[in-house]
Design an enzyme around this catalytic site. Structure first.
Site, PDB file in Angstrom:
ATOM      1  N   THR A 192       0.857  -1.190   0.000  1.00 59.17           N
ATOM      2  CA  THR A 192       0.000   0.000   0.000  1.00 59.17           C
ATOM      3  C   THR A 192       0.885   1.230   0.000  1.00 59.17           C
ATOM      4  OG1 THR A 192      -1.316   1.456   1.408  1.00 59.17           O
ATOM      5  CG2 THR A 192      -0.367  -0.414   2.498  1.00 59.17           C
ATOM      6  N   ILE A 193       0.520   2.204  -0.807  1.00 59.08           N
ATOM      7  CA  ILE A 193       1.302   3.451  -0.778  1.00 59.08           C
ATOM      8  C   ILE A 193       1.058   4.164   0.546  1.00 59.08           C
ATOM      9  CG2 ILE A 193       1.329   3.770  -3.284  1.00 59.08           C
ATOM     10  CD1 ILE A 193      -0.724   6.104  -2.776  1.00 59.08           C
ATOM     11  N   ASP A 194      -0.072   3.872   1.194  1.00 57.13           N
ATOM     12  CA  ASP A 194      -0.415   4.593   2.432  1.00 57.13           C
ATOM     13  C   ASP A 194       0.448   4.175   3.625  1.00 57.13           C
ATOM     14  OD1 ASP A 194      -2.390   5.651   0.885  1.00 57.13           O
ATOM     15  OD2 ASP A 194      -4.075   4.938   2.083  1.00 57.13           O
TER      16      ASP A 194
ATOM     17  N   ARG B 175       1.238  33.200  -2.954  1.00 58.13           N
ATOM     18  CA  ARG B 175       0.004  32.460  -2.677  1.00 58.13           C
ATOM     19  C   ARG B 175       0.168  31.423  -1.571  1.00 58.13           C
ATOM     20  NH1 ARG B 175      -1.509  31.412  -9.001  1.00 58.13           N
ATOM     21  NH2 ARG B 175      -2.887  33.209  -9.250  1.00 58.13           N
TER      22      ARG B 175
ATOM     23  N   MET C  49      -2.614  11.260  -0.858  1.00 55.12           N
ATOM     24  CA  MET C  49      -3.415  10.138  -0.379  1.00 55.12           C
ATOM     25  C   MET C  49      -3.062   9.831   1.079  1.00 55.12           C
ATOM     26  SD  MET C  49      -4.038   7.564  -3.544  1.00 55.12           S
ATOM     27  CE  MET C  49      -5.319   7.932  -4.737  1.00 55.12           C
TER      28      MET C  49
ATOM     29  N   ARG D 168      -5.712   7.596   3.606  1.00 61.79           N
ATOM     30  CA  ARG D 168      -7.103   7.454   4.068  1.00 61.79           C
ATOM     31  C   ARG D 168      -7.171   7.458   5.592  1.00 61.79           C
ATOM     32  NH1 ARG D 168     -12.047   5.063   2.429  1.00 61.79           N
ATOM     33  NH2 ARG D 168     -11.473   5.422   0.283  1.00 61.79           N
TER      34      ARG D 168
ATOM     35  N   GLN E 266       0.185   9.457  -7.540  1.00 66.05           N
ATOM     36  CA  GLN E 266       1.048   8.888  -6.487  1.00 66.05           C
ATOM     37  C   GLN E 266       1.153   7.377  -6.567  1.00 66.05           C
ATOM     38  OE1 GLN E 266      -0.176  11.094  -2.553  1.00 66.05           O
ATOM     39  NE2 GLN E 266      -1.741  11.367  -4.101  1.00 66.05           N
TER      40      GLN E 266
HETATM   41  O1  F6P Z   1      -5.394   2.525  -0.105  1.00 66.38           O
HETATM   42  C1  F6P Z   1      -4.638   3.331  -0.900  1.00 66.38           C
HETATM   43  C2  F6P Z   1      -5.433   4.434  -1.500  1.00 66.38           C
HETATM   44  O2  F6P Z   1      -4.493   5.047  -2.276  1.00 66.38           O
HETATM   45  C3  F6P Z   1      -6.110   5.429  -0.521  1.00 66.38           C
HETATM   46  O3  F6P Z   1      -5.256   6.379  -0.019  1.00 66.38           O
HETATM   47  C4  F6P Z   1      -7.191   6.000  -1.372  1.00 66.38           C
HETATM   48  O4  F6P Z   1      -8.233   6.545  -0.601  1.00 66.38           O
HETATM   49  C5  F6P Z   1      -7.628   4.813  -2.137  1.00 66.38           C
HETATM   50  O5  F6P Z   1      -6.486   3.996  -2.301  1.00 66.38           O
HETATM   51  C6  F6P Z   1      -8.268   5.156  -3.459  1.00 66.38           C
HETATM   52  O6  F6P Z   1      -8.320   4.039  -4.254  1.00 66.38           O
HETATM   53  P1  F6P Z   1      -9.226   3.850  -5.539  1.00 66.38           P
HETATM   54  O7  F6P Z   1      -9.369   5.150  -6.220  1.00 66.38           O
HETATM   55  O8  F6P Z   1      -8.482   2.841  -6.345  1.00 66.38           O
HETATM   56  O9  F6P Z   1     -10.497   3.322  -5.065  1.00 66.38           O
END
Ligand code: F6P
Length: 369
Positions: free
Chosen positions: A145-147, A182, A189, A191, A295
């Protein structure tokens, strides 16, 4: 046709894609190739490939995996709409009924003569791994996961690539912020966890960093911005994670109408923050940038290629050792295995009392708290 005498392993990539997935697939194929008697299958679009009629399962070998460690995405595709325990099925009248198709999946894996499964995915995918394991499937998890929000591993591959992409974008926003005096808000990202925002804010030199773990007070942010403009024409750069929210407020999200999505869609909190800042008296001109899926796309940086490769080799060796019900993990600069159950217990979130947050504050970054 004679039955294959080879031992079979099937690989799945589930959830959102992430730079490094292909490097894991290639490493599994290369390492398995050294054992001579293995056949590696890939289920197309997570487990949907096995559940589809006809099945969409492909052979993975040198011919389709050589050199793919530099390529973004996943060559076996992915989906976040295919939980076999809660599988969405569209009815003729357009309504959707969710069904448990896990027994069917297990039966089909048996029909394929598959000995083990490697499931590459985030928290949702590893919860599926654990449930399948409890039903007797020989399964191993690989965290992605990138998160970076999966527990029991110090890092997931893809995270550092996302931070690099976000930092490159941030650097560009700084020069335009300065030229126009500005306030630039850049949304990244994240979540449930603010890792990408936190690391980008430190790497880029943000004035403000807003993360889900530290609800913000808009007045505090305006105070910080005013300081930047107190000696005349200033400029400021804010990084905000998509899951950040004001004190006493809720996460900015929309219901998804995509069949089987199963969670709210995030994205757009940068615009919300912009309005909140204006309402709280911020006089500077504000512009918003939502980085979104940039990302997640494109080539992984070297570190993530290495981490993903180590994970792939480890996962295959765990199959050899029959270490099922466990997930590959990166701990103290080493690759180890941990129980899947531990990995899915909690999210790995940013500890507001951690040294990284303290260091960010130590160089003047405001978290709006
Ligand atoms: O779980 C990784 C993630 O990049 C979250 O940060 C993001 O909310 C979600 O995936 C969005 O994923 P998708 O657009 O594929 O549903």
């Amino acid at each position: 046709m004679e039955k294959s005498t080879k031992r079979k392993l099937i690989v799945s990539t589930g959830g959102g894609d992430c730079p490094g997935l292909n490097a894991v697939l290639r490493a599994i194929v290369k390492r398995a190739g050294q054992e001579k008697n293995w056949e590696i299958l890939g289920s197309v679009e997570a487990f949907n490939g096995v559940l589809n009629n006809p099945m969409e399962v492909i052979n993975l070998g040198n011919e389709n995996t050589a050199g793919i460690h530099v390529k973004g995405g996943t060559i076996i595709k992915t989906t976040n709409k295919g939980n076999p325990f809660d599988f969405p099925i569209e009815q003729p009248d357009g309504s959707v009924v969710n069904m448990d198709r896990s027994d069917e999946l297990i039966q089909r894996l048996e029909d394929l003569d598959v000995e083990a499964v490697i499931n590459i995915g985030g928290e949702g995918s590893q919860s599926i791994s654990q449930q399948l394991y409890e039903k007797g499937v020989n399964i191993i998890g690989v965290p992605k996961t990138i998160d970076n929000d999966l527990s029991s591993t110090d890092l997931t591959f893809g995270f550092r690539t996302a931070v690099q992409i976000a930092t490159d974008s941030f650097d560009r926003l700084v020069t335009t912020a300065e030229s126009h005096h500005r306030v630039m808000i850049m949304e990244v990202m994240g979540r449930d966890a603010g890792w990408i925002a936190l690391h980008t804010a430190i790497a880029g030199g943000a004035e403000v960093c807003l993360i889900p773990e530290i609800p913000y007070d808009v007045d505090k942010i305006v105070e910080r911005l005013n300081l930047r403009y107190s000696k005349g024409k200033g400029f400021a750069n804010i990084v905000i994670a998509e899951g950040a929210r004001p004190k006493g407020g809720t996460t900015f999200s929309q219901e998804s109408n995509e069949v089987g999505y199963g969670k709210a869609r995030l994205g757009g909190v940068a615009y919300e923050l912009s309005e909140q800042l204006k309402a709280a008296g911020c006089k500077a001109i504000i512009r918003e940038t939502v980085l979104g899926h940039t990302q997640r796309g494109g080539t992984p940086i070297a570190f993530d290629r290495v981490l993903a490769t180590l994970f792939g080799v480890k996962a295959f060796e765990m199959v050899l050792n029959k270490e099922y019900g466990r997930m590959v993990a990166w701990k103290s600069q080493d690759v180890v295995s941990v129980p899947l159950l531990d990995a899915i217990k909690d999210y790995n979130t940013v500890n507001p009392d951690s040294f990284t947050v303290k260091a960010a504050k130590g160089i003047g970054i405001s978290f709006g708290d």
